[in-house]
Design an enzyme around this catalytic site. Structure first.
Site, PDB file in Angstrom:
ATOM      1  CE1 TYR A 181     105.696  51.960  54.990  1.00 21.02           C
ATOM      2  CE2 TYR A 181     106.806  53.638  53.686  1.00 21.02           C
ATOM      3  CZ  TYR A 181     105.748  52.765  53.865  1.00 21.02           C
ATOM      4  OH  TYR A 181     104.757  52.686  52.914  1.00 21.02           O
ATOM      5  CB  THR A 228      96.823  41.700  51.928  1.00 16.80           C
ATOM      6  OG1 THR A 228      97.934  42.423  51.392  1.00 16.80           O
ATOM      7  CG2 THR A 228      96.803  40.294  51.329  1.00 16.80           C
TER       8      THR A 228
END
Length: 363
Positions: free
Chosen positions: A162, A18
């Protein structure tokens, strides 16, 4: 590591990736195909995936692709179905899709943070669970490789959301590994933690700063991470940090977290910003259409990591690894202090081959 796991050679594998249309995922896909693996490519841009699949098949390798948003569990099921229809299943699942955001936490819209977590955390969770179920149903060994970051261990200023998402990735990966080992499932679960890598990471990031974002030094080539990922696809590993600079930062945090906080506040804040105005383009809401492994980093990029190469050697003693870790910690400390310790020529002589003359914060 789970003794029931017996992974196949790469040339006998089908690998799902992915985030395959850029950066680390793209480099991993190309490298896996070059080494003889079948690849199932997943990303949001169908045009980019079509171009990549055409490139791979033109090189006499085999590729299938699925335009998918990993935050949608139905799209994950479509990736699994595509691999099963084309190749009878898969042997390695690599969760590489992620989105990034720069900015102070108070300046980043909560909705953007939530969307980031949908991809970085929930997308990885959906993929990991689907892969684990596939391997257990098939009754054959397989590998789940999750791409974390050195900020899975140490949060970084101006990339708080993040960092939080990658902390969650580590927690989920560790828990999944233990559960699969406890039940004796033949599944290897690996966490890869890259340092700063020369990918389009800053260019694709949503940027809430008043300046263009950049990468911190030392910066490594994406090939370094791809090689590490594919090694873990053949040889079970628990966790690998890519880049001695990143390992040094992690160890410095364990030894002197307050010192690292101060360095973050006094040095890292400015080292993630350029003198240029920020652009409005980002991939949080729309994918990039370009097949780009490298970003626009202007400093030196290390083509390899001595620490990571030695870390992957089988049979190294604990003492040897401790020595490597201590060396990495010192190299990381020197990289952080470099700009304040002397002129560029002097720093370049002092630092290891994995550091650069433009010390910045590590990703």
């Amino acid at each position: 590591m789970n003794p029931t796991v017996n992974l196949r050679p790469l040339e006998e594998q089908t690998i799902v990736i992915t985030g395959a249309s850029s950066g680390i995922g793209l480099e991993t896909a190309r490298m896996a195909a070059d080494r003889g693996a079948n690849v199932v490519l997943a990303a949001r841009s169908e045009d980019a995936l079509q171009d990549l699949a055409d490139e791979i098949t033109a090189g006499n390798a085999s590729a299938e692709y699925v335009a998918a948003d990993v935050s949608d569990r139905d799209d994950i099921r479509e990736i699994v179905a595509t691999a099963e229809d084309a190749y009878g299943g898969f042997d390695t699942w690599i969760n590489g899709a992620a989105v990034s955001i720069y900015g102070r936490l108070e300046d980043v819209p909560i909705e953007d943070m939530r969307e980031q977590f949908e991809t970085n955390v929930w997308g990885l969770l959906y993929g990991s669970i689907a892969a684990a179920q596939h391997f257990k149903n098939r009754g054959e060994s397989g590998a789940i490789i999750n791409i974390g970051s050195i900020v899975s261990d140490r949060a970084i200023i101006l990339q708080g959301s993040y960092s939080a998402s990658k902390h969650a990735v580590k927690g989920f990966t560790d828990a999944l590994r233990m559960e699969l080992e406890e039940e004796g499932a033949p599944v290897s679960v690996t966490l890869i933690k890259p340092s700063a890598i020369d990918t389009p990471y800053p260019e694709h990031a949503k940027n809430e700063m008043d300046a263009e974002a950049t990468l911190p030094a030392p910066v490594y080539a994406p090939e370094t991470v791809a090689q590490t990922i594919l090694d873990a696809a053949e040889h079970p590993e628990r966790e690998i940090t890519v880049g001695g600079g990143g390992k040094g930062m992690i160890l410095l945090d364990r030894i002197a977290p307050g010192l690292l906080d101060t360095l973050m506040e006094r040095v890292f804040y400015n080292q993630q910003r350029t003198d240029e105005e920020p652009t409005a383009e980002h991939s949080l809401e729309s994918p990039s259409e370009d097949l780009e492994t490298r970003g626009g980093y202007e400093g030196h990029v290390a083509d390899s990591s001595l620490y990571t190469r030695l870390r992957q050697r089988r049979g190294l003693t604990g003492t040897a690894l401790a020595g490597l870790a201590a060396t990495a910690a010192y190299a990381g400390y020197r990289a952080l202090r470099g700009r304040r310790d002397g002129p560029p020529d002097e720093r370049e002589r002092d630092n290891s081959s994995e550091t650069t003359t433009r010390p910045r914060v590590l990703r």
